[in-house]
Design an enzyme around this catalytic site. Structure first.
Site, PDB file in Angstrom:
ATOM      1  N   TYR A 121       0.839  -1.211   0.000  1.00 27.79           N
ATOM      2  CA  TYR A 121       0.000   0.000   0.000  1.00 27.79           C
ATOM      3  C   TYR A 121       0.873   1.260   0.000  1.00 27.79           C
ATOM      4  O   TYR A 121       0.647   2.182  -0.800  1.00 27.79           O
ATOM      5  CB  TYR A 121      -0.900  -0.033   1.234  1.00 27.79           C
ATOM      6  CG  TYR A 121      -1.897   1.096   1.326  1.00 27.79           C
ATOM      7  CD1 TYR A 121      -3.091   1.066   0.605  1.00 27.79           C
ATOM      8  CD2 TYR A 121      -1.662   2.189   2.153  1.00 27.79           C
ATOM      9  CE1 TYR A 121      -4.011   2.100   0.704  1.00 27.79           C
ATOM     10  CE2 TYR A 121      -2.572   3.222   2.262  1.00 27.79           C
ATOM     11  CZ  TYR A 121      -3.752   3.175   1.533  1.00 27.79           C
ATOM     12  OH  TYR A 121      -4.662   4.204   1.638  1.00 27.79           O
ATOM     13  N   LYS A 173       1.090   4.127  -2.927  1.00 21.45           N
ATOM     14  CA  LYS A 173       0.718   5.525  -2.671  1.00 21.45           C
ATOM     15  C   LYS A 173       1.904   6.459  -2.897  1.00 21.45           C
ATOM     16  O   LYS A 173       1.728   7.591  -3.346  1.00 21.45           O
ATOM     17  CB  LYS A 173       0.159   5.653  -1.251  1.00 21.45           C
ATOM     18  CG  LYS A 173      -1.172   4.899  -1.045  1.00 21.45           C
ATOM     19  CD  LYS A 173      -2.257   5.429  -1.969  1.00 21.45           C
ATOM     20  CE  LYS A 173      -3.612   4.799  -1.705  1.00 21.45           C
ATOM     21  NZ  LYS A 173      -4.673   5.336  -2.579  1.00 21.45           N
TER      22      LYS A 173
HETATM   23  P1  NAP Z   1     -13.409   2.338   0.896  1.00 23.55           P
HETATM   24  O1  NAP Z   1     -14.562   2.843   1.675  1.00 23.55           O
HETATM   25  O2  NAP Z   1     -12.950   0.949   1.061  1.00 23.55           O
HETATM   26  O3  NAP Z   1     -13.710   2.647  -0.643  1.00 23.55           O
HETATM   27  C1  NAP Z   1     -12.873   2.157  -1.651  1.00 23.55           C
HETATM   28  C2  NAP Z   1     -13.533   2.429  -2.976  1.00 23.55           C
HETATM   29  O4  NAP Z   1     -12.665   1.940  -4.000  1.00 23.55           O
HETATM   30  C3  NAP Z   1     -14.865   1.744  -3.118  1.00 23.55           C
HETATM   31  O5  NAP Z   1     -15.782   2.617  -3.740  1.00 23.55           O
HETATM   32  C4  NAP Z   1     -14.558   0.570  -4.037  1.00 23.55           C
HETATM   33  O6  NAP Z   1     -15.698   0.289  -4.848  1.00 23.55           O
HETATM   34  C5  NAP Z   1     -13.427   1.138  -4.879  1.00 23.55           C
HETATM   35  N1  NAP Z   1     -12.611   0.096  -5.470  1.00 23.55           N
HETATM   36  C6  NAP Z   1     -11.799  -0.793  -4.852  1.00 23.55           C
HETATM   37  N2  NAP Z   1     -11.270  -1.638  -5.748  1.00 23.55           N
HETATM   38  C7  NAP Z   1     -11.748  -1.262  -6.971  1.00 23.55           C
HETATM   39  C8  NAP Z   1     -11.586  -1.742  -8.278  1.00 23.55           C
HETATM   40  N3  NAP Z   1     -10.798  -2.797  -8.564  1.00 23.55           N
HETATM   41  N4  NAP Z   1     -12.232  -1.119  -9.291  1.00 23.55           N
HETATM   42  C9  NAP Z   1     -13.033  -0.062  -9.038  1.00 23.55           C
HETATM   43  N5  NAP Z   1     -13.227   0.452  -7.816  1.00 23.55           N
HETATM   44  C10 NAP Z   1     -12.599  -0.152  -6.791  1.00 23.55           C
HETATM   45  O7  NAP Z   1     -12.113   3.226   1.194  1.00 23.55           O
HETATM   46  P2  NAP Z   1     -11.866   4.793   1.337  1.00 23.55           P
HETATM   47  O8  NAP Z   1     -11.310   5.001   2.683  1.00 23.55           O
HETATM   48  O9  NAP Z   1     -13.015   5.591   0.873  1.00 23.55           O
HETATM   49  O10 NAP Z   1     -10.653   4.933   0.320  1.00 23.55           O
HETATM   50  C11 NAP Z   1     -10.704   5.712  -0.862  1.00 23.55           C
HETATM   51  C12 NAP Z   1      -9.286   6.087  -1.251  1.00 23.55           C
HETATM   52  O11 NAP Z   1      -8.707   6.877  -0.216  1.00 23.55           O
HETATM   53  C13 NAP Z   1      -8.361   4.894  -1.417  1.00 23.55           C
HETATM   54  O12 NAP Z   1      -7.489   5.097  -2.500  1.00 23.55           O
HETATM   55  C14 NAP Z   1      -7.584   4.878  -0.123  1.00 23.55           C
HETATM   56  O13 NAP Z   1      -6.326   4.280  -0.263  1.00 23.55           O
HETATM   57  C15 NAP Z   1      -7.467   6.365   0.148  1.00 23.55           C
HETATM   58  N6  NAP Z   1      -7.161   6.691   1.537  1.00 23.55           N
HETATM   59  C16 NAP Z   1      -8.031   6.382   2.547  1.00 23.55           C
HETATM   60  C17 NAP Z   1      -7.691   6.692   3.858  1.00 23.55           C
HETATM   61  C18 NAP Z   1      -8.595   6.396   5.013  1.00 23.55           C
HETATM   62  O14 NAP Z   1      -8.164   6.620   6.168  1.00 23.55           O
HETATM   63  N7  NAP Z   1      -9.810   5.934   4.812  1.00 23.55           N
HETATM   64  C19 NAP Z   1      -6.468   7.315   4.127  1.00 23.55           C
HETATM   65  C20 NAP Z   1      -5.609   7.605   3.082  1.00 23.55           C
HETATM   66  C21 NAP Z   1      -5.963   7.301   1.781  1.00 23.55           C
HETATM   67  P3  NAP Z   1     -16.223  -1.160  -5.306  1.00 23.55           P
HETATM   68  O15 NAP Z   1     -15.918  -2.114  -4.181  1.00 23.55           O
HETATM   69  O16 NAP Z   1     -17.670  -0.912  -5.535  1.00 23.55           O
HETATM   70  O17 NAP Z   1     -15.477  -1.462  -6.549  1.00 23.55           O
END
Ligand code: NAP
Length: 247
Positions: A154, A158
């Site tokens: 991861y 990133k």
């Molecule tokens: P989440 O709730 O798990 O959402 C992840 C999203 O990515 C879902 O809509 C999922 O949709 C989609 N996804 C995953 N694999 C996919 C694929 N193969 N094709 C298309 N869509 C896909 O996580 P989140 O926290 O909102 O994360 C969103 C982004 O923010 C990510 O890149 C994550 O690394 C980043 N981020 C999050 C945090 C945090 O603390 N939450 C911190 C830093 C960065 P489907 O399952 O419907 O495909």
């Protein structure tokens, strides 16, 4: 409504940060193509946007599948005529200490979090070049900036997004296309819900603002970088982390 007339494509828009970004960009006037694998959830997002008076359409997309990225981005361009704003947000985790990490978990995370962004950028750039306006926004992570034990795949994906952001910013800047990254800290979503309470409490102690972030905190940063107010910002990594990492 600073984004009236603009068309945005948000990957991973079925929940969490991507969903909040889609809703916010629509609220600011953009027509939004929401893309992810879960079509039921995508329908909920488009329903929420249209109920609020915005415009949106759902596109089933697995960003890890190169052919799907090509055909889906083209379908969105065919439907709306262009893409002005791309938000590369789709992301996954497959956590394990590197000693035990399976090659398949390394590949899945790199493919979904990093290679997908390169593929989406490649597909939208001709449309942006033609109109001499574009905003590319890559959702990276504080762990791409500082690393995290148990998340070599991861963190590498990133950190890779940050390099990709700066390279693209240099390649397309002369055409009035900006490319920036947003680096969230600890945000309350399904991705962080699985962490233990002890981990969460310890993490909050490391955050000067003493709270986890919300999806709206990230969507606000994305909306700003997509707007004309950010027209002279490119190749930047905007930390939205409550002070968890500074400098
Ligand atoms: P989440 O709730 O798990 O959402 C992840 C999203 O990515 C879902 O809509 C999922 O949709 C989609 N996804 C995953 N694999 C996919 C694929 N193969 N094709 C298309 N869509 C896909 O996580 P989140 O926290 O909102 O994360 C969103 C982004 O923010 C990510 O890149 C994550 O690394 C980043 N981020 C999050 C945090 C945090 O603390 N939450 C911190 C830093 C960065 P489907 O399952 O419907 O495909």
């Amino acid at each position: 409504m600073s984004l009236t007339g603009k068309v945005a494509l948000v990957t991973g828009a079925s929940q969490g940060i991507g969903r909040a970004c889609a809703v916010r960009l629509a609220k600011d006037g953009a027509t939004v193509a929401v893309a992810a694998r879960n079509q039921e959830r995508l329908s909920e997002v488009t329903a929420e946007i249209t109920a609020a008076g915005g415009k949106a359409a759902a596109f089933a997309l697995d960003v890890a599948d190169e052919e799907q990225v090509k055909s889906t981005v083209q379908s969105a361009i065919d439907q709306f005529g262009k893409i002005d704003i791309l938000v590369n947000n789709a992301g996954i985790t497959r956590d394990q200490l590197v000693m035990r990490m399976k090659r398949s978990d390394w590949d899945a995370v790199l493919q979904t979090n990093l290679t997908s962004a390169y593929l989406c950028i490649q597909q939208v750039i001709p449309s942006m070049l033609k109109q001499r306006w574009g905003r590319i926004l890559n959702i990276t992570s504080v762990f791409g900036q500082m690393g995290q034990a148990g998340q070599a795949n991861y963190s590498a994906s990133k950190a890779g997004l940050i390099g990709l952001t700066m390279a693209i910013a240099r390649e397309v800047g002369s055409r009035n296309i900006t490319c920036n990254a947003i680096a969230p800290g600890f945000i309350k979503t399904a991705m962080t819900e699985v962490l233990s309470d002890e981990f969460k409490q310890n993490a909050i102690k490391q955050i000067p603002l003493r709270r986890v972030g919300t999806t709206a905190d990230i969507a606000g940063a994305v909306a700003f970088l997509a707007s004309d107010d950010a027209s002279y910002i490119t190749g930047h990594v905007l930390s939205v982390n409550g002070g968890m990492l500074m400098g």
